[in-house]
Design a protein around this motif. Sequence first.
Motif, PDB file in Angstrom:
ATOM      1  N   THR A 287      49.200   1.367  51.653  1.00  0.00           N
ATOM      2  CA  THR A 287      48.727  -0.014  51.562  1.00  0.00           C
ATOM      3  C   THR A 287      49.712  -0.924  50.830  1.00  0.00           C
ATOM      4  OG1 THR A 287      47.435   0.354  49.540  1.00  0.00           O
ATOM      5  CG2 THR A 287      46.286   0.659  51.665  1.00  0.00           C
ATOM      6  N   LEU A 288      50.743  -0.348  50.213  1.00  0.00           N
ATOM      7  CA  LEU A 288      51.783  -1.160  49.569  1.00  0.00           C
ATOM      8  C   LEU A 288      52.848  -1.650  50.542  1.00  0.00           C
ATOM      9  CD1 LEU A 288      52.351   0.621  46.159  1.00  0.00           C
ATOM     10  CD2 LEU A 288      51.888  -1.799  46.516  1.00  0.00           C
ATOM     11  N   ARG A 289      52.844  -1.146  51.752  1.00  0.00           N
ATOM     12  CA  ARG A 289      53.886  -1.544  52.704  1.00  0.00           C
ATOM     13  C   ARG A 289      53.970  -3.050  52.912  1.00  0.00           C
ATOM     14  NH1 ARG A 289      55.605  -2.087  58.150  1.00  0.00           N
ATOM     15  NH2 ARG A 289      57.698  -1.210  58.356  1.00  0.00           N
ATOM     16  N   PRO A 290      52.858  -3.759  53.084  1.00  0.00           N
ATOM     17  CA  PRO A 290      52.972  -5.213  53.243  1.00  0.00           C
ATOM     18  C   PRO A 290      53.638  -5.902  52.042  1.00  0.00           C
ATOM     19  CG  PRO A 290      50.787  -4.486  53.881  1.00  0.00           C
ATOM     20  CD  PRO A 290      51.474  -3.308  53.250  1.00  0.00           C
ATOM     21  N   VAL A 291      53.453  -5.349  50.870  1.00  0.00           N
ATOM     22  CA  VAL A 291      54.076  -5.924  49.671  1.00  0.00           C
ATOM     23  C   VAL A 291      55.593  -5.744  49.743  1.00  0.00           C
ATOM     24  CG1 VAL A 291      54.233  -5.763  47.145  1.00  0.00           C
ATOM     25  CG2 VAL A 291      52.008  -5.507  48.291  1.00  0.00           C
ATOM     26  N   VAL A 292      56.039  -4.555  50.115  1.00  0.00           N
ATOM     27  CA  VAL A 292      57.468  -4.287  50.238  1.00  0.00           C
ATOM     28  C   VAL A 292      58.065  -5.129  51.370  1.00  0.00           C
ATOM     29  CG1 VAL A 292      59.187  -2.492  50.720  1.00  0.00           C
ATOM     30  CG2 VAL A 292      57.270  -2.004  49.184  1.00  0.00           C
ATOM     31  N   VAL A 293      57.351  -5.249  52.476  1.00  0.00           N
ATOM     32  CA  VAL A 293      57.804  -6.089  53.585  1.00  0.00           C
ATOM     33  C   VAL A 293      57.951  -7.537  53.118  1.00  0.00           C
ATOM     34  CG1 VAL A 293      57.110  -7.082  55.817  1.00  0.00           C
ATOM     35  CG2 VAL A 293      56.943  -4.608  55.436  1.00  0.00           C
ATOM     36  N   ALA A 294      56.968  -8.030  52.375  1.00  0.00           N
ATOM     37  CA  ALA A 294      57.020  -9.414  51.879  1.00  0.00           C
ATOM     38  C   ALA A 294      58.185  -9.619  50.922  1.00  0.00           C
ATOM     39  CB  ALA A 294      55.698  -9.786  51.208  1.00  0.00           C
ATOM     40  N   LEU A 295      58.454  -8.653  50.056  1.00  0.00           N
ATOM     41  CA  LEU A 295      59.591  -8.768  49.137  1.00  0.00           C
ATOM     42  C   LEU A 295      60.914  -8.797  49.897  1.00  0.00           C
ATOM     43  CD1 LEU A 295      58.482  -6.371  46.263  1.00  0.00           C
ATOM     44  CD2 LEU A 295      58.833  -8.849  46.090  1.00  0.00           C
ATOM     45  N   ALA A 296      61.041  -7.931  50.888  1.00  0.00           N
ATOM     46  CA  ALA A 296      62.273  -7.916  51.689  1.00  0.00           C
ATOM     47  C   ALA A 296      62.418  -9.222  52.469  1.00  0.00           C
ATOM     48  CB  ALA A 296      62.261  -6.719  52.644  1.00  0.00           C
ATOM     49  N   ALA A 297      61.327  -9.729  53.013  1.00  0.00           N
ATOM     50  CA  ALA A 297      61.373 -10.993  53.761  1.00  0.00           C
ATOM     51  C   ALA A 297      61.777 -12.135  52.840  1.00  0.00           C
ATOM     52  CB  ALA A 297      60.013 -11.277  54.405  1.00  0.00           C
ATOM     53  N   TRP A 298      61.256 -12.148  51.633  1.00  0.00           N
ATOM     54  CA  TRP A 298      61.631 -13.184  50.673  1.00  0.00           C
ATOM     55  C   TRP A 298      63.130 -13.115  50.396  1.00  0.00           C
ATOM     56  CZ3 TRP A 298      63.820 -13.206  45.811  1.00  0.00           C
ATOM     57  CH2 TRP A 298      63.794 -14.423  45.140  1.00  0.00           C
ATOM     58  N   GLY A 299      63.646 -11.902  50.191  1.00  0.00           N
ATOM     59  CA  GLY A 299      65.084 -11.749  49.962  1.00  0.00           C
ATOM     60  C   GLY A 299      65.904 -12.236  51.136  1.00  0.00           C
ATOM     61  N   ASN A 300      65.476 -11.911  52.354  1.00  0.00           N
ATOM     62  CA  ASN A 300      66.202 -12.332  53.549  1.00  0.00           C
ATOM     63  C   ASN A 300      66.149 -13.848  53.767  1.00  0.00           C
ATOM     64  OD1 ASN A 300      67.379  -9.956  54.390  1.00  0.00           O
ATOM     65  ND2 ASN A 300      65.703  -9.395  55.742  1.00  0.00           N
TER      66      ASN A 300
END
Length: 169
Positions: free
Chosen positions: A89-102
Amino acid sequence: MASRIRLEDRECPLSTTVQHVGEWWTLLILHDAFDGYTRFDQFQKSMNISTSMLTTRLKTLVADGLLERRPYQTNPVRHEYVLTERGRTLRPVVVALAAWGNQHLAPEERSMILVDAETGEEADPVVVDARTGRRLDDSEAFVFTAGPAAGDQMRARYTELERQRGTGT
């Protein structure tokens, strides 16, 4: 040494979440786990992390219920580390962090992007309200407030913020 955590932070979901995943190596291990890595040597090779640091981080992730340690070989005994439901369930959080970085990089500077597995098209991750579909990045449209379990300090914080929003100060 006195704790630097305020009383209200002890009940704050953001503070408690950061206790579990706020350490740099932890997020990288979880990222590798989302990519399918399960074995100690895979994590170590991917991240070039020391054995002692990886051991410590994996033990913490298991203790926090984000990974499960399972034997995959008996002689000698070897274990793999598999995401639990809580970890997944943490995957969306990691995806959001990576998207923010990109978002803050030129397209040619991005070393990793999220794509649709079927089409190969780049995805544009956003966080939305499941009920309305509205984006949650507008801090005027969506605000935090005290929840049912909030203590006195948390309630006072949000009462004051609501008062300030109401008066425009």
